[in-house]
Every structure is written in structure tokens, then in C-alpha cells.
Design an enzyme around this catalytic site. Structure first.
Site, PDB file in Angstrom:
ATOM      1  N   ASP A  45      -5.110  -1.487  -7.571  1.00 51.63           N
ATOM      2  CA  ASP A  45      -5.243  -2.191  -6.291  1.00 51.63           C
ATOM      3  C   ASP A  45      -5.663  -1.202  -5.206  1.00 51.63           C
ATOM      4  OD1 ASP A  45      -4.567  -4.632  -4.506  1.00 51.63           O
ATOM      5  OD2 ASP A  45      -3.544  -2.963  -3.526  1.00 51.63           O
ATOM      6  N   TYR A  50      -7.988   1.325   2.970  1.00 53.98           N
ATOM      7  CA  TYR A  50      -7.285   2.529   2.503  1.00 53.98           C
ATOM      8  C   TYR A  50      -8.199   3.763   2.491  1.00 53.98           C
ATOM      9  CZ  TYR A  50      -4.074  -1.024   0.594  1.00 53.98           C
ATOM     10  OH  TYR A  50      -3.245  -2.102   0.416  1.00 53.98           O
ATOM     11  N   LYS A  79     -10.238  -5.177  -1.131  1.00 51.16           N
ATOM     12  CA  LYS A  79     -10.001  -6.182  -0.081  1.00 51.16           C
ATOM     13  C   LYS A  79     -11.009  -6.083   1.062  1.00 51.16           C
ATOM     14  CE  LYS A  79      -5.164  -5.419  -1.167  1.00 51.16           C
ATOM     15  NZ  LYS A  79      -4.968  -3.983  -1.352  1.00 51.16           N
ATOM     16  N   HIS A 112      -7.931  -9.415   3.271  1.00 49.07           N
ATOM     17  CA  HIS A 112      -6.741  -8.569   3.462  1.00 49.07           C
ATOM     18  C   HIS A 112      -5.672  -9.267   4.311  1.00 49.07           C
ATOM     19  CE1 HIS A 112      -5.655  -4.037   3.234  1.00 49.07           C
ATOM     20  NE2 HIS A 112      -4.560  -4.724   3.396  1.00 49.07           N
TER      21      HIS A 112
HETATM   22  N1  NAP Z   1      -2.193  -6.379   1.105  1.00 52.02           N
HETATM   23  C1  NAP Z   1      -1.499  -5.648   1.950  1.00 52.02           C
HETATM   24  O1  NAP Z   1      -1.490  -5.909   3.182  1.00 52.02           O
HETATM   25  C2  NAP Z   1      -0.682  -4.502   1.424  1.00 52.02           C
HETATM   26  C3  NAP Z   1       0.314  -3.922   2.247  1.00 52.02           C
HETATM   27  C4  NAP Z   1       1.073  -2.890   1.719  1.00 52.02           C
HETATM   28  C5  NAP Z   1       0.835  -2.444   0.423  1.00 52.02           C
HETATM   29  N2  NAP Z   1      -0.148  -3.002  -0.345  1.00 52.02           N
HETATM   30  C6  NAP Z   1      -0.422  -2.530  -1.725  1.00 52.02           C
HETATM   31  O2  NAP Z   1       0.799  -2.465  -2.450  1.00 52.02           O
HETATM   32  C7  NAP Z   1       0.982  -1.146  -2.954  1.00 52.02           C
HETATM   33  C8  NAP Z   1       2.453  -0.795  -3.087  1.00 52.02           C
HETATM   34  O3  NAP Z   1       3.136  -0.936  -1.882  1.00 52.02           O
HETATM   35  P1  NAP Z   1       3.598   0.303  -0.967  1.00 52.02           P
HETATM   36  O4  NAP Z   1       2.800   1.499  -1.309  1.00 52.02           O
HETATM   37  O5  NAP Z   1       3.573  -0.234   0.410  1.00 52.02           O
HETATM   38  O6  NAP Z   1       5.123   0.496  -1.293  1.00 52.02           O
HETATM   39  P2  NAP Z   1       6.061   0.649  -2.586  1.00 52.02           P
HETATM   40  O7  NAP Z   1       5.242   0.613  -3.830  1.00 52.02           O
HETATM   41  O8  NAP Z   1       7.161  -0.309  -2.398  1.00 52.02           O
HETATM   42  O9  NAP Z   1       6.678   2.087  -2.336  1.00 52.02           O
HETATM   43  C9  NAP Z   1       6.001   3.257  -2.634  1.00 52.02           C
HETATM   44  C10 NAP Z   1       7.037   4.344  -2.585  1.00 52.02           C
HETATM   45  O10 NAP Z   1       7.990   4.139  -3.639  1.00 52.02           O
HETATM   46  C11 NAP Z   1       8.183   5.333  -4.344  1.00 52.02           C
HETATM   47  N3  NAP Z   1       8.396   4.971  -5.758  1.00 52.02           N
HETATM   48  C12 NAP Z   1       7.503   4.476  -6.613  1.00 52.02           C
HETATM   49  N4  NAP Z   1       8.056   4.253  -7.823  1.00 52.02           N
HETATM   50  C13 NAP Z   1       9.355   4.632  -7.714  1.00 52.02           C
HETATM   51  C14 NAP Z   1      10.442   4.649  -8.615  1.00 52.02           C
HETATM   52  N5  NAP Z   1      10.305   4.230  -9.886  1.00 52.02           N
HETATM   53  N6  NAP Z   1      11.646   5.103  -8.172  1.00 52.02           N
HETATM   54  C15 NAP Z   1      11.788   5.543  -6.895  1.00 52.02           C
HETATM   55  N7  NAP Z   1      10.784   5.539  -6.001  1.00 52.02           N
HETATM   56  C16 NAP Z   1       9.579   5.088  -6.393  1.00 52.02           C
HETATM   57  C17 NAP Z   1       6.918   6.122  -4.141  1.00 52.02           C
HETATM   58  O11 NAP Z   1       7.205   7.496  -4.183  1.00 52.02           O
HETATM   59  P3  NAP Z   1       6.408   8.478  -5.202  1.00 52.02           P
HETATM   60  O12 NAP Z   1       4.958   8.330  -4.906  1.00 52.02           O
HETATM   61  O13 NAP Z   1       6.955   9.817  -4.872  1.00 52.02           O
HETATM   62  O14 NAP Z   1       6.771   8.009  -6.593  1.00 52.02           O
HETATM   63  C18 NAP Z   1       6.465   5.712  -2.750  1.00 52.02           C
HETATM   64  O15 NAP Z   1       7.038   6.542  -1.782  1.00 52.02           O
HETATM   65  C19 NAP Z   1       0.213  -0.292  -1.949  1.00 52.02           C
HETATM   66  O16 NAP Z   1       0.001   1.007  -2.417  1.00 52.02           O
HETATM   67  C20 NAP Z   1      -1.018  -1.121  -1.769  1.00 52.02           C
HETATM   68  O17 NAP Z   1      -1.898  -0.981  -2.872  1.00 52.02           O
HETATM   69  C21 NAP Z   1      -0.895  -4.048   0.133  1.00 52.02           C
END
Ligand code: NAP
Length: 317
Positions: A45, A50, A79, A112
Site C-alpha cells: 500500500d 507518501y 491513491k 485518498h
Molecule cells: N488512507 C489513509 O488515509 C491512511 C492513513 C494512515 C495510514 N495509511 C496506510 O496504513 C499503513 C499503516 O498505518 P500506520 O503506518 O499509520 O500505522 P500502524 O501500522 O498502526 O503503526 C506503525 C507503527 O507500528 C509499529 N509496529 C509495526 N508492527 C509492530 C509489531 N508487530 N509490534 C509492535 N509494533 C509494531 C511500527 O514500528 P516499526 O516500524 O519499528 O516496526 C510503526 O511505528 C500506512 O503505512 C499507510 O500505508 C493510510
């Protein structure tokens, strides 16, 4: 481990798990996308916003060139950013993403958000006025959607969907156009989106769960936030029963409530750990316990967009 495939409402198959690539400072998009593809991930994704489509695309192309995978084995989601909502900009924006990715087609192209931002000459991603407020546009997301439908006909994308849309906005799209295949929204134990999931499921729309881990680094910085489930002792105990980590329990929960989680990680151990959730099942009782984390708190509330007429989080779901 690889994720099972699920069929979208247009017949296309999508892996039920993916890598999130939202660019945080430590994230090396090329390295970790490549690592993921070499370790069972088949779904990435990304987003124009980004600013990492180029490195994500390079990783995809290098893995294909290495002979490990074929293009059709990999599912790439990207997106349409908010500055490209004007109908005449949609195809141009899609072609820019394809050029960044160096791919012939995008598997899934999402709007998005339903909110448009002003398109400026130098294509600022977050156009702001002198007071630091976003400069919005009032383009109707339906007009944007109509243009996205044409991208499928042109063969530039295989499927189209939305992100951050509420139930009323989805209904409006469906009453005037085709049904999105996916609605990508924040979904984690703290905001489990049960009502939106039910609403979308009844319309054959898949919920893709972003911020599935509830961005634990936010809680580490601000302890007044709801504690993410992955930091809970009981979740740890549940995991131990299956020889799994709290992160895997959370991701399995999201899978069992019917979503496609896309956690971001730039840690090789956690990347492998995160996708290894398809060999155990949480019991009804454990699912109920996990439901208990739902406070409805949003980690990504888009507060700066609250004044926009299409602000999406004013209604319950
Ligand atoms: N459409 C939208 O508006 C939108 C908005 C936000 C996000 N997104 C998408 O969703 C993806 C994921 O969401 P996010 O990046 O916001 O947040 P997330 O995946 O909830 O959190 C990422 C964080 O969690 C940690 N993490 C990952 N796996 C882990 C585990 N098994 N145990 C403990 N910690 C862990 C990571 O640290 P480490 O890297 O150190 O493992 C990172 O700091 C984004 O990257 C993006 O592609 C889309």
C-alpha cells in the site's frame, strides 16, 4: 507465510494482508518493500502523498527482474491525492503515479479522501494560506469518482476504491456510479469500525484497515491516549497461548472481523511476524475481549479538514 486471496466485487483477487508504507522518518521504502516481497508479502500500500511510489515501484520491479515473482503475483495499491480532485486532473495524476511506480497498471487506485485541496501551479501537496490553514477545493467527489471509473476502462488501473469515506458518502457514490471495491479506513482495536464493516460487507465492499497497530509510538509520546491493545498484558497472554506476539493477536483480530490489515513496519523481525497470522484462530471469548478495547478514539482524525463540507467523521460511521 503468504496471505489468502479474497475476491473483490469486480472479480479481481486481492491478498488479504499488505504492507503499509506511510513515510515515517525511519522508513526505507525500497529496502523494506523488497524484503516484504521476498518474505511472503504480495500486497503493498503506497500513495502519491507518501512520496515513495518511486522506491516502492523500484522494489517491485527489482523483485520481478530477479525472477522471484511475476507482476501478476503482486498487488499494488496507490491513491489519488486530494489536490487532483478536479476531473481534468484525475487521469494526469494516475499517469504520474504509474510513472513514479514504473508500472503498466495499478492494481487498486483509491481516492485518498473525499476532500479536495486546491491545485497549485507547483503542485504543493498541502497548500496553505498565510494563517497556515489548508486551502480546500469544493470539487464534488462524485465528479472525481466518474473520472476514476474511466481509468479502469483505459486499462491504467484494475480496480478503484475509496479511503476515509463514511457510509453516507459511499451510498451517494453507489447511487450515482459504480460500487467501490474497497474502503480503506483507520481500523484497530481502539476504533474497530464494526458498524462501517457491516455496512460495507452488505455492499460487497472490503474494509482495508489502516493504522492497524494504533500507531503505538503516538501512545509512547502521549500517555493520555487510549493504550493500544498491543501493549496490553492480557493480549500478551492470549498470544502466548498460541505462541504468538501481541501484534499478531491484534492483526488476527482485525482479520477475523473481516478486514484487510496493512501494518507498516521497518523492522525485519516484525515484518515477518506481522504476516504470520494465518495459522491460528482467536476464540469467540478472545474476540469479545478484543472488542473491549473499542473506545472510538481516532488516531488519524484529519482535524485540519473539519471545516470542509465533506469532512467524513461528523457522523457515527
Ligand atoms: N488512507 C489513509 O488515509 C491512511 C492513513 C494512515 C495510514 N495509511 C496506510 O496504513 C499503513 C499503516 O498505518 P500506520 O503506518 O499509520 O500505522 P500502524 O501500522 O498502526 O503503526 C506503525 C507503527 O507500528 C509499529 N509496529 C509495526 N508492527 C509492530 C509489531 N508487530 N509490534 C509492535 N509494533 C509494531 C511500527 O514500528 P516499526 O516500524 O519499528 O516496526 C510503526 O511505528 C500506512 O503505512 C499507510 O500505508 C493510510
Amino acid at each position: 507465510m503468504t496471505a489468502p486471496l479474497i475476491k473483490l466485487n469486480n472479480g479481481i483477487q486481492m491478498p488479504a494482508f499488505g504492507l503499509g508504507t506511510y513515510l515515517s522518518t525511519e522508513f526505507d521504502g525500497y529496502k523494506y518493500t523488497k524484503f516484504c516481497l521476498e518474505n511472503g508479502y504480495r500486497h503493498i500500500d503506497t500513495a502519491y502523498f507518501y512520496e515513495n511510489e518511486d522506491v516502492v515501484g523500484k522494489a517491485v520491479n527489482d523483485v520481478i527482474a530477479s525472477g522471484l515473482l511475476k507482476r501478476e503475483d503482486i498487488f499494488v495499491t496507490t491513491k489519488l491525492w486530494n489536490i487532483f480532485h478536479e476531473p481534468e486532473l484525475v487521469e494526469k495524476a494516475c499517469r504520474k503515479s504509474l510513472e513514479n511506480l514504473k508500472l503498466d497498471y495499478i492494481d487498486l487506485y483509491l481516492m485518498h479522501t473525499p476532500i479536495g485541496y486546491k491545485y497549485t501551479e507547483n503542485e504543493e501537496l498541502l497548500p496553505k494560506d498565510a494563517d497556515g490553514n489548508f486551502i480546500f477545493s469544493d470539487v464534488d467527489y462524485l465528479d472525481t469518482w466518474k473520472e476514476m471509473e474511466k481509468l479502469v476502462e483505459l486499462g491504467l488501473v484494475k480496480a478503484i476504491g475509496v479511503s476515509n469515506f463514511n457510509s453516507e458518502q459511499i451510498t451517494r457514490i453507489m447511487e450515482n456510479g459504480s460500487t467501490p471495491v474497497v474502503n480503506q479506513v483507520e481500523c484497530n482495536p481502539t476504533l474497530n469500525q464494526k458498524k462501517l464493516i457491516e455496512f460495507c460487507k452488505a455492499r460487497d465492499i472490503v474494509i482495508m484497515a489502516y493504522s492497524p497497530m494504533t500507531r503505538p509510538h503516538y501512545y509512547e509520546k502521549d500517555k493520555s491516549l487510549p493504550k493500544p491493545a498491543i501493549l496490553d498484558e492480557k493480549v500478551k497472554e492470549i498470544g502466548q497461548k498460541y505462541n504468538k506476539t501481541p501484534g499478531q493477536v491484534v492483526l488476527r483480530y482485525l482479520y477475523q472481523i473481516g478486514t484487510v490489515p496493512i501494518p507498516k513496519s521497518s523492522n525485519e523481525t516484525r515484518i515477518v511476524e506481522n504476516i504470520s497470522i494465518f495459522d491460528f484462530e482467536l476464540s469467540d471469548e478472545e474476540m469479545k475481549f478484543m472488542d473491549g478495547f473499542n473506545t472510538g478514539h481516532r488516531t488519524v482524525p484529519f482535524n485540519a479538514c473539519k471545516s470542509h463540507k465533506y469532512y467524513m467523521f461528523n457522523i457515527e460511521f
